[in-house]
Design a protein around this motif. Structure first.
Motif, mmCIF file in Angstrom:
data_model
loop_
_atom_site.group_PDB
_atom_site.id
_atom_site.type_symbol
_atom_site.label_atom_id
_atom_site.label_comp_id
_atom_site.label_asym_id
_atom_site.label_seq_id
_atom_site.Cartn_x
_atom_site.Cartn_y
_atom_site.Cartn_z
ATOM 1 N N PRO A 1 8.805 9.692 6.416
ATOM 2 C CA PRO A 1 9.874 8.556 6.462
ATOM 3 C C PRO A 1 9.026 7.349 6.495
ATOM 4 N N LYS A 2 9.428 6.244 5.880
ATOM 5 C CA LYS A 2 8.875 4.778 5.772
ATOM 6 C C LYS A 2 9.054 4.228 7.186
ATOM 7 N N PRO A 3 8.170 3.868 7.998
ATOM 8 C CA PRO A 3 8.434 3.256 9.372
ATOM 9 C C PRO A 3 8.869 1.733 8.941
ATOM 10 N N ARG A 4 9.589 1.263 10.058
ATOM 11 C CA ARG A 4 9.870 -0.282 9.879
ATOM 12 C C ARG A 4 8.634 -0.992 9.937
ATOM 13 N N LYS A 5 8.743 -2.151 9.976
ATOM 14 C CA LYS A 5 7.513 -3.415 9.841
ATOM 15 C C LYS A 5 7.352 -4.212 11.099
ATOM 16 N N MET A 6 6.525 -4.658 11.699
ATOM 17 C CA MET A 6 6.328 -5.563 12.820
ATOM 18 C C MET A 6 5.289 -6.371 12.723
ATOM 19 N N GLY B 1 -6.895 -0.818 1.407
ATOM 20 C CA GLY B 1 -5.889 -0.504 0.338
ATOM 21 C C GLY B 1 -5.701 0.838 0.296
ATOM 22 N N ILE B 2 -6.292 1.878 1.209
ATOM 23 C CA ILE B 2 -5.895 3.385 0.946
ATOM 24 C C ILE B 2 -4.934 3.953 1.847
ATOM 25 N N THR B 3 -4.877 5.024 1.860
ATOM 26 C CA THR B 3 -4.234 6.012 2.769
ATOM 27 C C THR B 3 -5.075 6.741 3.384
ATOM 28 N N ILE B 4 -4.985 6.918 4.818
ATOM 29 C CA ILE B 4 -5.798 7.925 5.377
ATOM 30 C C ILE B 4 -5.005 8.644 6.536
ATOM 31 N N VAL B 5 -5.071 9.860 6.653
ATOM 32 C CA VAL B 5 -4.587 10.525 7.796
ATOM 33 C C VAL B 5 -5.416 11.616 8.481
ATOM 34 N N LEU C 1 4.053 10.931 0.177
ATOM 35 C CA LEU C 1 2.925 9.985 0.103
ATOM 36 C C LEU C 1 1.978 10.531 -0.298
ATOM 37 N N TYR C 2 1.077 9.960 -1.197
ATOM 38 C CA TYR C 2 -0.211 10.376 -1.466
ATOM 39 C C TYR C 2 -1.233 10.056 -0.510
ATOM 40 N N ILE C 3 -2.361 10.935 -0.282
ATOM 41 C CA ILE C 3 -3.300 10.804 0.741
ATOM 42 C C ILE C 3 -4.558 10.633 0.058
ATOM 43 N N ASP C 4 -5.070 9.515 0.226
ATOM 44 C CA ASP C 4 -6.449 9.349 -0.367
ATOM 45 C C ASP C 4 -7.785 9.776 0.247
ATOM 46 N N ARG C 5 -7.621 9.986 1.684
ATOM 47 C CA ARG C 5 -8.697 10.431 2.478
ATOM 48 C C ARG C 5 -8.237 11.177 3.662
ATOM 49 N N HIS C 6 -8.615 12.235 3.818
ATOM 50 C CA HIS C 6 -8.211 13.112 5.046
ATOM 51 C C HIS C 6 -9.299 13.515 5.760
ATOM 52 N N TYR C 7 -9.322 12.979 7.199
ATOM 53 C CA TYR C 7 -10.332 13.408 8.220
ATOM 54 C C TYR C 7 -9.888 14.471 9.104
ATOM 55 N N ILE D 1 0.758 -1.250 -0.091
ATOM 56 C CA ILE D 1 -0.010 -0.017 0.140
ATOM 57 C C ILE D 1 0.837 1.173 0.072
ATOM 58 N N TRP D 2 1.874 1.429 1.016
ATOM 59 C CA TRP D 2 2.929 2.207 1.032
ATOM 60 C C TRP D 2 3.377 2.447 -0.408
ATOM 61 N N ASP D 3 4.020 1.622 -0.954
ATOM 62 C CA ASP D 3 4.814 1.925 -2.271
ATOM 63 C C ASP D 3 3.784 2.299 -3.527
ATOM 64 N N SER D 4 2.464 1.914 -3.337
ATOM 65 C CA SER D 4 1.899 2.465 -4.471
ATOM 66 C C SER D 4 1.188 3.969 -4.247
ATOM 67 N N HIS D 5 1.436 4.399 -3.028
ATOM 68 C CA HIS D 5 0.977 5.800 -2.843
ATOM 69 C C HIS D 5 2.376 6.829 -2.704
ATOM 70 N N VAL D 6 3.501 6.451 -3.037
ATOM 71 C CA VAL D 6 4.638 7.213 -3.057
ATOM 72 C C VAL D 6 4.725 7.846 -4.427
#
Lengths: 200, 474
Positions: free
Chosen positions: B162-167, B122-126, B26-32, B10-15
């Protein structure tokens, strides 16, 4: 966003040796009703700084005349919790220009960098040494050199390199902000949208 | 091709662009947005003389600062009223959809986003709120931001990050009766501490996570931030799609069936590598409660307060300061300790399932006399559902007053404050000093545990009230 320059800072420090200081402590929610960025410094650490009666709590470090300076030295996981940027505005408005800890919460770190407040991460051991030193000798001075990325305790000569994202470093040295940077990329952003049919 | 995690995909497809040695654009699909963290961002646009770049991608609500009684009347507090009015003004001026106070679909931003079909896989929200991580329950990259970043998204629909690490956190095994999703996440936080996931984005996996409802998943993802994580997400599956199918409308989606077929592909590759991998056995989790002033200071409800902090340090000034604030001592048991307030609500536990769970424990019993209860639905929709299911009536006859929706006592920006020194068993997400009012002492817990305290007036193991025949809601 604020365009603030940072290059070299030499200052005494204010010690706040607690861990997990969250943004609710830095600026309690009841002060978040304002619609401007100014004036939050008056209520920085309000519930530790003032008694319920409104009198100053003499035991709290900000009320101790021995300590002053532009560098806040604090415990690990500083700035955890709420994303409120008001916490950074309050610290900056009070007069601090850098916060030193062994660990910062992510959102706080971004917010600080976006407002010209420099978050500096040093090792647990050096933090302990610095805190004790400052508590015993309030006139202890530190020097922060952003260009060289060095943090130095002047009286002992302890000097370490601190990490900062090169992009953010450049922004702070030149006093640039992210929005100008992104506005200059409008064509690229529109191109991305057209590619994904997002431009609605 | 290199294998990827769901988060990577998801991240990579929004860069839009990667800055060398710097953050990603990073592109944001939805902003609340909401009333508290947006006004200064709008001021910034005004100073620059620029418009909102994509107003259709931002939605707004008033939730943090609003009263939960008499919402039809003007807000009494002048600053709060001004802030809510500013939001309305800004939304009108810039053409942003507003679900404000007295809108029939108003509610807490993290409750209405999913209800209104804005939160999708699959979207980005902030959002300028750290509990934006809630939306990760749908297989979404969702995270909280500061006001400068709100301004950034309004101005450009992008954010520098910055892209966070993954857990990866896997929860397998058998969940005990009376243990809820709230207990699962509180257990994980107590195990890894309030900063244990800082710098990471978490993917929650395992049979226990998959068995949870969407409401339960939202509770888990919501509290990701309480262990420092940037966010947390869960692979979308049939439970997700069923939730979406039942929604009255999904803005921007014309053909849900084909969208679901696309969303089915959203999963981590089987050989994807995580920077950190943690596993937990659900069988070990009991109803949880916090005893200190950060969410990492939690324990099983029948346990004793530890004798030292997480590093084994008995004399830690932070640890002792925290217990002192709570009026507790190391080694103390909390079962039976008197409680003054109970709060059911918030973006963590303010959904219909939470009100059903609380009601399941009430089950004909009455509120204890020493308890003041704040029962606050997360949205107008939840409020309506409660009434339709007879829950409002059930609460009333048990002596509970149901308030109007809002963030309420979770952060006590409005008048719903817990008084100095009083103990509150709260279904919200933070037990920080003064979080629920100056001097308030918060004990975080599940809706079951909150209900058990509301009935007995004391800290009580909710398993006493959950009999074997009853189907346990997760």
């Amino acid at each position: 966003m604020a365009k603030v320059k940072f290059d070299i800072l030499e200052s005494t420090c204010v010690p706040l040796p607690f861990e997990n200081v969250d943004t609710d402590q830095i600026i309690p929610a009841r002060f978040l009703s304002a619609t401007s960025r100014l004036g939050f410094g008056d209520n920085l650490f309000c519930d530790w700084r003032y008694a319920k009666t409104g009198e100053k709590n003499s035991e709290f470090v900000l009320n101790n005349p021995d300590f002053s300076g532009k560098v806040l030295v604090t415990g690990k996981n500083f700035g955890s919790g709420s994303s409120r940027e008001h916490a950074v505005w309050a610290i900056f408005d009070y007069g601090f220009r850098a916060v030193v800890s062994s660990f910062f919460a992510d959102i706080f770190m971004n917010n600080a960098l976006n407002n010209g407040l420099l978050p500096i991460v040093i090792s647990d051991d050096l933090l302990k040494k610095l805190t004790t030193l400052v508590q015993n000798k309030p006139n202890t001075k530190v020097k922060i050199d952003l260009e060289k990325q060095t943090f130095t305790i002047l009286s002992t000569g302890d000097s370490v390199k601190f990490a900062i994202n090169p992009y953010k470093k450049d922004c702070l040295l030149k006093g640039l902000d992210d929005i100008d940077f992104l506005l200059n990329m409008k064509n690229l952003i529109t191109g991305y949208e057209n590619n994904k049919s997002l431009a609605k | 091709m290199k294998s990827k995690t769901l988060f990577d995909k998801i991240w990579d497809s929004h860069v839009v662009r990667s800055i060398e040695n710097g953050p990603d654009v990073l592109y944001i699909d939805r902003h609340y947005i909401h009333e508290v963290t947006s006004p200064q961002a709008f001021n910034g646009l005004k100073e620059r003389g620029i418009p909102v770049f994509r107003p259709g991608k931002t939605i707004a609500t008033a939730d943090h600062n609003i009263p939960t009684k008499n919402q039809h009347l003007p807000i009494k507090d002048e600053l709060s009223r001004n802030q809510v009015e500013k939001l309305t003004e800004n939304c009108q001026k810039y053409g942003i959809e507003l679900y404000g106070l007295n809108h029939p679909k108003n509610g807490i931003v993290h409750v209405i986003g999913p209800e209104l079909g804005y939160t999708l896989p699959g979207i980005t929200i902030v959002c300028g709120d750290s509990h934006t991580s809630t939306h990760g329950a749908f297989g979404t990259i969702a995270f909280g931001i500061g006001t400068s970043e709100v301004e950034m998204v309004l101005a450009t629909q992008c954010i520098l990050q910055p892209k966070p690490r993954k857990m990866r956190i896997t929860v397998d095994g058998e969940l005990q009766k009376g243990v809820t999703s709230k207990d699962i996440i509180m257990y994980i936080i107590s195990e890894i501490s309030a900063s244990g996931a800082t710098g990471y984005f978490v993917e929650y996996c395992g049979s226990v996570i998959r068995s949870l409802s969407m409401e339960g998943r939202m509770t888990i993802c919501n509290m990701s931030i309480e262990m420092g994580a940037r966010g947390g997400l869960i692979t979308p599956d049939e439970t997700t799609f069923e939730y979406l199918r039942k929604l009255p409308a999904i803005p921007g989606i014309d053909d849900l069936k084909s969208s679901i077929n696309e969303w089915r592909k959203l999963r981590s590759d089987s050989d994807a590598v995580f920077d950190r991998d943690l596993k937990f056995d659900a069988g070990l989790i009991k109803p949880m409660i916090t005893y200190g002033t950060n969410p990492g200071m939690g324990m099983a409800i029948d346990d004793s307060i530890p004798l030292s902090d997480e590093n084994g340090n008995k004399a830690s000034s932070s640890f002792l300061k925290s217990l002192d604030y709570m009026g507790f001592k190391p080694g103390m048991k909390l079962l039976g300790h008197p409680v003054d307030y109970v709060f059911l609500g918030s973006c963590t536990n303010g959904r219909i399932e939470d009100f059903r769970a609380f009601a399941q424990v009430i089950n004909g019993r009455k509120k204890a006399d020493n308890i003041t209860a704040l029962i606050v639905p997360g949205s107008k929709k939840v409020e309506e559902q409660m009434a339709a299911e007879g829950l409002t009536e059930l609460y009333k006859s048990a002596g509970f007053e149901v308030r109007q929706p809002g963030c309420s006592s979770c952060l006590a920006m409005n008048e719903d404050k817990i008084p100095q020194g009083k103990y509150a068993v709260s279904t919200s997400n933070r037990n920080f000093e003064g979080r629920q009012g100056p001097g308030a002492r918060t004990l975080l817990a599940s809706p079951f545990t909150a209900a058990a305290a509301a009935i007995t007036g004391r800290i009580t193991d909710p398993r006493v009230f959950i009999n074997k025949e009853q189907k346990v809601k997760k």
